[in-house]
Design a protein around this motif. Structure first.
Motif, mmCIF file in Angstrom:
data_model
loop_
_atom_site.group_PDB
_atom_site.id
_atom_site.type_symbol
_atom_site.label_atom_id
_atom_site.label_comp_id
_atom_site.label_asym_id
_atom_site.label_seq_id
_atom_site.Cartn_x
_atom_site.Cartn_y
_atom_site.Cartn_z
ATOM 1 N N HIS A 9 0.800 -1.224 0.000
ATOM 2 C CA HIS A 9 0.000 0.000 0.000
ATOM 3 C C HIS A 9 0.827 1.264 0.000
ATOM 4 O O HIS A 9 0.335 2.308 -0.361
ATOM 5 C CB HIS A 9 -0.955 0.000 1.177
ATOM 6 N N SER A 102 -1.759 4.140 -3.024
ATOM 7 C CA SER A 102 -1.643 3.057 -4.007
ATOM 8 C C SER A 102 -1.581 3.600 -5.422
ATOM 9 O O SER A 102 -1.255 2.871 -6.345
ATOM 10 C CB SER A 102 -2.842 2.116 -3.926
ATOM 11 N N HIS A 439 -6.779 -4.376 -0.624
ATOM 12 C CA HIS A 439 -6.304 -3.775 -1.870
ATOM 13 C C HIS A 439 -6.576 -4.753 -2.999
ATOM 14 O O HIS A 439 -6.360 -5.953 -2.835
ATOM 15 C CB HIS A 439 -4.792 -3.522 -1.796
#
Ligand code: C2O
Ligand code: CU
Length: 444
Positions: A9, A102, A439
């Motif tokens: 991340h 990100s 994610h």
């Protein structure tokens, strides 16, 4: 972008397909806005001034008001002494403009980054940092982002109510960040704010109908909104108008949630309270009914409001008994090092499987813990199919939904052709910071 490159991340992803959008727009309608994050003396009440952060020195930051489908360029400069970046909460824009770690490098002190996109939906959105969120939002970095459609209901007046709370003493000194209770409950404070002011008095003209766009910008607080118990009509949620007005006497806004309501008409001389009713989300500290402000009804004015019985059509993405193709588990774990862990599928910063453009997603979002969590999906709207097997009261587009303790919320969403790195997370900022997030990539 390389869809199979699973970045952590904090590692910026390479630029995605959106490069075309990142070029300066040559559309003559393009709206250009300059925003600056800087330190500011934030006066929440007479004599109570917080050493805060504000976009353009204001709390909330300037309201960004745009027309649906009109491009915008927002030149953002960081005048803080720490890195930051801006997330456009609820906007369905390219991944490269989502404003997270990100998708871009943080904007360092003194640096500028220009966000370029075209808001595709009318509705009530907001903007806030996506770096050191727990401190930056608490200090005042947030603002309303309103997008208007061509065919909106006619009301007498609109008001935006950005709700927040801040944990500071009577002199305005912010309480220390990050104690155990704060990490568990999320940070709540006893100074309750509408548009950056403690318990203000709002006004409305007797006989008129107003549209209120309510945004809960609190770090963690759930607002069970009530207008002194008088009925109002819900007309919109996170993703814009719902199909028809819904009568209500209260509405729950978890952190980051939005709702649009019609209030009035009222009689001159009335004063109504704007409260949050008691809501227990299994925090260590319990809260009763608390006041955010009041509404005073002034002299009558004629009304030209025209509210259609049908506001919009929202086609269901799929039937409620659809089979889920993914399960996302929210849970708490005990960690020797940190005390408590806030987990997705058993880990912090869960790296979830990619989703394919055009493949309908049906997710069971499961809360295995004993406390509520507001689930937020970046960049895409979802429909709620069921909460513990029960259909929601009405169909809507959402980007935040509360996960009650020990519950299963089934959602459906369509990955449109905006490939790149995306995320979902708990919007209690302390849980988010602790890694209660997933994610994933949207791939072609
Ligand atoms: Cu308000 Cu990651 O978002
Ligand atoms: Cu949470």
């Amino acid at each position: 972008m390389n869809a199979h490159n699973h970045h952590g991340h904090h590692v910026p992803a390479p630029p995605s397909e959106a490069t075309a959008v990142e070029q300066p727009s040559n559309d003559p309608r393009t709206v250009r806005i300059a925003l600056e994050a800087r330190e500011t003396n934030w006066e929440v009440a007479p004599g109570v001034t917080i050493a805060g952060f504000g976009y353009n020195g204001q709390v909330p930051g300037p309201t960004i008001e745009l027309k649906q489908g009109v491009p915008v360029e927002i030149q953002f400069t960081n005048r803080l002494s720490e890195p930051t970046l801006i997330h456009w909460h609820g906007l369905r824009i390219p991944a490269s403009m989502d404003g997270t770690q990100s998708t871009q490098r943080p904007v360092e002190p003194g640096q500028t980054f220009t966000y370029r996109f075209t808001p595709p939906d009318a509705g009530t959105f907001w903007y806030h940092p996506h770096a050191n969120e727990t401190e930056q939002l608490e200090k005042g970095l947030y603002g309303a982002f309103i997008v208007r459609g061509a065919d909106e209901p006619i009301v007498d007046r609109e008001q935006i109510l950005v709700l927040d709370d801040v944990n500071a003493d009577k002199q305005g000194r912010l309480a220390k960040f990050g104690g155990f209770r704060e990490r568990h409950d999320g940070r709540e404070g006893d100074i309750r704010l509408i548009n950056g002011k403690a318990e203000p008095q709002l006004t409305i003209a007797a006989g008129q109908i107003e549209r209120w766009r309510i945004i809960n910008a609190s770090s963690a607080r759930y607002v069970r909104f009530s207008l002194g118990g008088v009925p109002f009509r819900i007309i919109g949620t996170d993703g814009g108008l719902i199909e028809a007005p819904v009568d209500a006497a209260e509405v729950l806004l978890p952190a980051a949630d939005r709702v649009e309501i019609l209030v009035g008409p009222f009689a001159e001389g009335q004063t109504l309270t704007i409260d949050s009713l008691r809501y227990s989300r299994s925090t260590m500290k319990r809260r009763g009914k608390e006041r955010f402000g009041t509404l005073a009804v002034g002299p009558a004015k004629p009304s030209r409001a025209a509210i259609p019985t049908r506001l919009r059509t929202i086609e269901p993405l799929i039937s409620a008994d659809a089979t889920p193709n993914r399960t996302v588990n929210f849970s708490l774990g005990v960690s020797l090092r940190r005390g408590l862990d806030f987990l997705i599928n058993g880990e912090t910063h869960h790296q979830d499987k990619p989703v394919k453009v055009g493949e309908l997603q049906v997710w069971d979002v499961v809360n295995r813990s004993l406390m509520d969590h507001p689930f937020h999906l970046h960049g895409f709207f979802f429909q709620v199919l069921s909460i513990n097997g029960k259909a929601p009261q009405f169909r809507s587009w959402e980007d935040v939904i509360n996960l009650p303790p020990r519950s299963t919320v089934r959602i459906a969403w369509m990955p449109e052709d905006r490939p790149g790195s995306w995320m979902y997370h708990c919007h209690i900022l302390e849980h988010h910071e602790a890694g209660m997030m997933g994610h994933f990539d949207v791939v072609r």
